[in-house]
Design a protein around this motif. Structure first.
Motif, short mmCIF file in Angstrom:
data_model
loop_
_atom_site.label_atom_id
_atom_site.label_comp_id
_atom_site.label_asym_id
_atom_site.label_seq_id
_atom_site.Cartn_x
_atom_site.Cartn_y
_atom_site.Cartn_z
N TYR A 127 0.85 -1.18 0.00
CA TYR A 127 0.00 0.00 0.00
C TYR A 127 0.89 1.23 0.00
O TYR A 127 1.91 1.28 0.70
N VAL A 128 0.51 2.23 -0.78
CA VAL A 128 1.21 3.51 -0.77
C VAL A 128 0.14 4.60 -0.87
O VAL A 128 -0.90 4.41 -1.53
N VAL A 129 0.35 5.72 -0.18
CA VAL A 129 -0.65 6.79 -0.18
C VAL A 129 -0.83 7.31 -1.61
O VAL A 129 0.11 7.29 -2.41
N PRO A 130 -2.04 7.78 -1.95
CA PRO A 130 -2.33 8.16 -3.34
C PRO A 130 -1.37 9.17 -3.93
O PRO A 130 -1.05 9.10 -5.12
N VAL A 165 -5.00 -7.60 -6.40
CA VAL A 165 -6.43 -7.42 -6.14
C VAL A 165 -7.19 -7.32 -7.46
O VAL A 165 -6.83 -6.56 -8.36
N GLY A 166 -8.26 -8.11 -7.57
CA GLY A 166 -9.04 -8.15 -8.80
C GLY A 166 -10.11 -7.08 -8.86
O GLY A 166 -10.29 -6.25 -7.95
N TYR A 167 -10.89 -7.12 -9.94
CA TYR A 167 -11.88 -6.09 -10.21
C TYR A 167 -13.07 -6.19 -9.25
O TYR A 167 -13.62 -7.26 -9.01
N SER A 168 -13.45 -5.05 -8.71
CA SER A 168 -14.74 -4.88 -8.03
C SER A 168 -15.23 -3.49 -8.35
O SER A 168 -14.43 -2.59 -8.62
N ASP A 169 -16.55 -3.29 -8.36
CA ASP A 169 -17.09 -2.00 -8.77
C ASP A 169 -17.08 -1.00 -7.62
O ASP A 169 -16.59 -1.28 -6.53
N PRO A 231 -8.33 -0.90 -10.12
CA PRO A 231 -7.59 0.33 -10.45
C PRO A 231 -6.57 0.73 -9.39
O PRO A 231 -5.48 1.22 -9.72
N ARG A 232 -6.88 0.53 -8.12
CA ARG A 232 -5.95 0.94 -7.07
C ARG A 232 -4.79 -0.05 -6.90
O ARG A 232 -3.84 0.24 -6.16
N ALA A 233 -4.88 -1.21 -7.56
CA ALA A 233 -3.79 -2.18 -7.52
C ALA A 233 -2.95 -2.15 -8.79
O ALA A 233 -1.98 -2.90 -8.91
N GLN A 234 -3.30 -1.26 -9.73
CA GLN A 234 -2.61 -1.22 -11.01
C GLN A 234 -1.13 -0.87 -10.85
O GLN A 234 -0.28 -1.40 -11.57
#
Length: 339
Positions: A127-130, A165-169, A231-234
């Motif tokens: 994890y890294v801050v945005p 982490v996979g796709y979730s809406d 998207p946040r795991a890209q």
């Protein structure tokens, strides 16, 4: 200056702040003080242990802003996936259905639950801050783990895996989970991942089908989600793909996200990293290209990013403040690799 180092129990409240903002699916970062405390304690014991081969150890790192005394990221390595409980994945396979009489020959995509990847070392808890996404500090947060592995190969397996982490809406619903897992454990995806974070993934995985799943029978949305990245795991996916990791062979049993795999000997940050002796000088130049630097120690492991004008075969000249942040002195060796 940002430095990566082993987590300490004093970091607990800051680590929980990071965990609270991590995306659904990062079950190795539960927003629970008790579980995080256990995670840090296990890591401290692992760094302190004398190890000659990979076992139950886990190594948890944090990314600290030294000036502000604030944590901006974290990541971890599990020495042996599935050491204390099975490590489940879905393996992508192809079955052939043929009829000689009808002259029909069909190849069918199936998913088979397996624990093929048990025993591999596992990269986890990224994890890294945005505000640091797509910066060299994201590279540090992910790849400095690999420099640690290069310095201590006896502590890790010959291959490394990581679950993305996979796709979730936007509502936290996963079409892959809804098509498969929810039929065997009637909770939504977010609740399933929360339970995994608080307990373990094994008890849920054991309820999943142990026979092959024919992919064409799944809803279109579930098929499209297979191998897709949240998207946040890209960012972590992109970094590790550049490192030489491969995908397509395995996916996560809950959300269908890709499981990456690589031989240690083929990982860029390990294979291409170099060791150089240190010279400490107040006249050290600050120009050049960015490099990841690490000191190769255990409990005092430190890593950072610095712009250096350095050539292989030459000593590494650092300013006193940078050397102090890395806990090294004149003549010590540093491991480095280009960002």
């Amino acid at each position: 200056m940002l430095v990566m180092r082993p987590a300490q129990m004093a970091d607990l409240s800051e680590v929980q702040r990071l965990a609270a903002d991590s995306p659904i699916g990062v079950t190795s970062l539960p927003d629970d003080a008790g579980r995080l405390s256990d995670k840090i304690a296990a890591s401290e014991a692992s760094f302190a242990a004398e190890v000659i081969f990979n076992g139950e150890e886990s190594y948890f790192f944090v990314l600290e802003d030294l000036a502000a005394g604030r944590l901006l990221g974290c990541s971890a390595i599990v020495a042996s996936a599935g050491y204390s409980e099975p490590f489940y994945s879905f393996r992508n396979e192809t079955f052939v259905h043929a009829s000689r009489e009808l002259k029909i020959h069909n190849k069918i995509h199936v998913l088979s639950q397996c624990h093929d990847l048990t025993g591999n070392s596992l990269l986890t808890s990224f994890y890294v801050v945005p505000e640091l996404v797509r910066s060299p500090w994201s590279e540090l947060n992910s790849r400095a783990r690999l420099l640690f592995m290069a310095a201590h190969p006896e502590r890790f397996a010959e291959s490394v895996v990581t679950e993305i982490v996979g796709y979730s809406d936007e509502n936290g619903d996963s079409p892959f989970w809804d098509a498969i897992g929810r039929n065997f454990f009637n909770v939504n995806y977010a609740e399933a991942e929360r339970l995994c974070g608080l307990k373990s993934r094994t008890f849920l995985a054991e309820l999943m089908p142990h026979y092959p799943i024919y992919v064409p029978l799944l809803p279109d949305a579930a098929q499209e989600a297979m191998g897709q990245v949240h998207p946040r795991a890209q960012i972590t996916f992109d970094i590790l793909m550049r490192e030489g990791f491969e995908t397509d062979h395995y996916i996560d049993v809950f959300d269908g996200g890709p499981t990456l795999h690589a031989r240690v000997s083929s990982i860029r940050s390990i294979a291409q990293s170099q060791v150089a002796p240190l010279q400490v000088s107040s006249a050290a130049s600050s120009g050049g290209r960015p490099w990841l630097l690490s000191n190769g120690q255990l409990q005092d492991y430190r890593a950072t990013v610095a712009e250096l004008d350095w050539a292989p075969g030459q000593p590494l000249v650092l300013a006193p403040a940078l050397a102090a942040a890395l806990k090294v002195g004149e003549g010590d060796n540093l491991r480095l690799v280009a960002v």
